[in-house]
Design an enzyme around this catalytic site. Structure first.
Site, PDB file in Angstrom:
ATOM      1  N   GLU A 169       0.808  -1.237   0.000  1.00 64.25           N
ATOM      2  CA  GLU A 169       0.000   0.000   0.000  1.00 64.25           C
ATOM      3  C   GLU A 169       0.832   1.273   0.000  1.00 64.25           C
ATOM      4  OE1 GLU A 169      -3.293   0.368   2.624  1.00 64.25           O
ATOM      5  OE2 GLU A 169      -4.323  -1.351   1.782  1.00 64.25           O
ATOM      6  N   GLU A 210      -5.522  -8.205   0.064  1.00 67.15           N
ATOM      7  CA  GLU A 210      -6.284  -7.902   1.285  1.00 67.15           C
ATOM      8  C   GLU A 210      -7.726  -7.603   0.901  1.00 67.15           C
ATOM      9  OE1 GLU A 210      -4.851  -4.866   3.996  1.00 67.15           O
ATOM     10  OE2 GLU A 210      -2.773  -5.502   3.706  1.00 67.15           O
TER      11      GLU A 210
HETATM   12  C1  NOJ Z   1      -4.542  -2.139   4.783  1.00 69.91           C
HETATM   13  C2  NOJ Z   1      -3.268  -2.389   5.508  1.00 69.91           C
HETATM   14  O1  NOJ Z   1      -2.342  -3.001   4.657  1.00 69.91           O
HETATM   15  C3  NOJ Z   1      -3.451  -3.180   6.786  1.00 69.91           C
HETATM   16  O2  NOJ Z   1      -2.260  -3.094   7.492  1.00 69.91           O
HETATM   17  C4  NOJ Z   1      -4.632  -2.633   7.552  1.00 69.91           C
HETATM   18  O3  NOJ Z   1      -4.751  -3.185   8.817  1.00 69.91           O
HETATM   19  C5  NOJ Z   1      -5.876  -2.865   6.722  1.00 69.91           C
HETATM   20  N1  NOJ Z   1      -5.767  -2.108   5.512  1.00 69.91           N
HETATM   21  C6  NOJ Z   1      -7.178  -2.468   7.395  1.00 69.91           C
HETATM   22  O4  NOJ Z   1      -7.229  -1.103   7.565  1.00 69.91           O
END
Ligand code: NOJ
Length: 497
Positions: free
Chosen positions: A205, A403
């Site tokens: 990200e 994710e």
């Molecule tokens: C994206 C992130 O990569 C992760 O670390 C985070 O906990 C989740 N989103 C949820 O917000």
């Protein structure tokens, strides 16, 4: 007294009826359903589709001072008063550093086939570069051995935001040297793990650690002012921020080269980015094209430049004098070919319609449904459009959903269950959209649920629970939620259930 049955009365009756029918255990994971499920009657994923879960080092490991680990920017940030919503930090978090064996067993019980975890850079190079810390490496060796033994593929991410503090002190991502240090660390990991790990995600990200970490955003949700900010918590100028973005994508390209140079033949890698996705508000050919254009522009500083090898004209024109400083050679490095891309998919960034200027974004209505986190607008179709656009814009041949998941206000019932109906709703609707994509030939090869278990949700602390498994942070007890049983059933049947 009300004549309506209370929720608990209903749960008792419903629970005992269900037990009588199936003989299932009262809490935790039930058996997956037995018997054949005819292919025609289910929304199936392609054969070999990888079912996984994801976590990251700082969010679960704890043991921040053990075995020579160096400080990361998140240690510093979380210990700065006022930065974390509940005043917490991840010094202990899920204590996964010590409990990893049990956590691997949990994964096996949930039917996980592949595990996306991250390596903490400051465990390997406590000051970011120089002498490696073999005790830190040993932890990942132990974890990987346990995974392999359980039949779960280890799929590590090399950067999930925990930059060594010593590098931040020298300028952090504002310095090109950080990109080079990241590549050295990535190459070192590829060399050391290559005997058991063949696939790596490089960076997680970009927008989150770059824009949220180096600028942050003031928000107003339901009339309440708030701020979204991550470590290191800077507020850079536009020119500085654009240069940080550039250094981050340079790190991506350099790390791809280093992984290829140091990993065994056949080692493969790619980024795991949160592709900002515009969806067509109404599915017409014009709006579908407009949404693609919007997605390409919204990601100009990240996936677009990585996959096209150039910044878009609009990106450079909008940045004007604040545009990043770069060379042609930089662009070649940044666009070093990747084997796959990972995309983190939580919500649509915009709905658009076609317009004379290409696309017109539609503002989200105030009543647009949301999940627990204020940022988490609900729009499951994004799970169809995000991979489809990655394919149509950049001709990507292998895509992973790295994710997807949601925070929820999970609670343990008197019977010891965590019945997270909202997460099951979220999951089912997103999987249905993903299945639509794979059925149309979009090459999505796997899905990682965020997250295996509740953990430290960055600036939101521990209250926003994203796990398939509930964690009692006082006792470290783990309780699989009903959604874990849902995930297991879907994975076992390789289908939307
Ligand atoms: C994206 C992130 O990569 C992760 O670390 C985070 O906990 C989740 N989103 C949820 O917000």
């Amino acid at each position: 007294m009300s004549s309506n049955p209370t929720r608990r009365d209903f749960a008792k009756v419903a629970g005992s009826a269900a037990l009588a029918m199936t003989g299932a255990p009262a809490a935790g994971l039930a058996e997956t359903s037995a018997g054949p499920h005819p292919k025609s009657a289910r929304a199936a994923f392609p054969d070999g589709f990888a079912w996984g879960v994801a976590t990251s080092a700082y969010q679960i490991e704890g043991a921040v001072k053990e075995d020579g680990r160096g400080l990361s920017i998140w240690d510093t940030y979380a210990h700065t008063p006022g930065k974390i919503a509940d005043g917490g930090n991840a010094d202990v978090a899920n204590d996964h550093y010590h409990r990893y064996r049990d956590d691997v067993k949990l994964m096996r019980d949930i039917g996980v086939k592949t595990y996306r975890f991250s390596v903490a850079w400051p465990r390997i190079f406590p000051t970011g570069a120089g002498q490696p810390n073999t005790k830190g490496l040993d932890f990942y060796n132990r974890l990987i051995d346990a995974l392999v033994e359980a039949g779960i593929e280890p799929f590590p991410t090399l950067y999930h935001w925990d930059l060594p503090q010593a590098l931040q002190d020298k300028g952090g991502w504002q310095s090109r040297d950080t990109a080079k240090a990241f590549a050295d660390y990535a190459g070192y990991m590829a060399a050391k793990l290559s005997d058991r790990v063949s696939r790596y995600f490089t960076v997680n990200e970009f927008f989150s650690f770059v824009d949220i970490g180096h600028r942050g955003f003031d928000t107003v949700v339901d009339g309440k002012k708030g701020r979204i900010e991550f470590a290191p918590g800077l507020k850079l100028s536009n020119a500085e921020l654009n240069q940080v973005r550039h250094n981050a994508v340079l790190a991506q390209g350099l790390s791809v080269q280093a992984i290829r140079a140091n990993g065994k033949a056949g080692t493969r890698c790619g980024p795991a980015d949160n592709l900002s996705t515009a969806e067509p508000a109404i599915e017409t050919p014009e709006n579908i094209r407009a949404a693609e254009l919007a997605t390409r522009e919204m990601n100009a500083g990240y996936l677009t430049v990585m996959l096209e090898g150039k910044y878009t004209d609009t990106y450079l024109a909008n940045a004007g004098h604040d545009a990043p400083k770069f060379t042609e050679e930089d662009l070649k490095i940044i666009s070093s070919p990747v084997d796959f891309i990972g995309i983190n998919v939580y919500r649509p960034s915009a709905y658009v319609v076609a317009s004379e200027r290409g696309f017109r974004p539609i503002p989200f209505n105030k009543s647009h449904p949301r999940m627990l986190s204020p940022w988490h607008l609900l729009g499951p179709e994004v799970m169809y459009w995000a991979p489809r656009q990655a394919q149509s814009l950049w001709n990507i041949k292998e895509i992973y959903i790295t994710e997807n998941g949601c925070g929820a206000s999970d609670e343990v019932s008197a019977e010891g269950r965590v019945d997270d109906s909202d997460r099951i709703m979220f999951l089912r609707n997103h999987l249905a959209q993903l299945q639509r994509a794979t059925a149309e030939g979009v090459p999505v090869k796997g899905y990682f649920h965020w997250s295996l278990m509740d953990n430290f949700e960055w600036s939101d602390g521990f209250a926003s629970r994203f796990g398939l498994v509930y964690v009692d942070f006082k006792t470290q007890q783990r309780i699989p939620k009903l959604s874990a049983a849902y995930f297991r059933e879907a994975a076992a049947r390789n289908a939307v259930v």
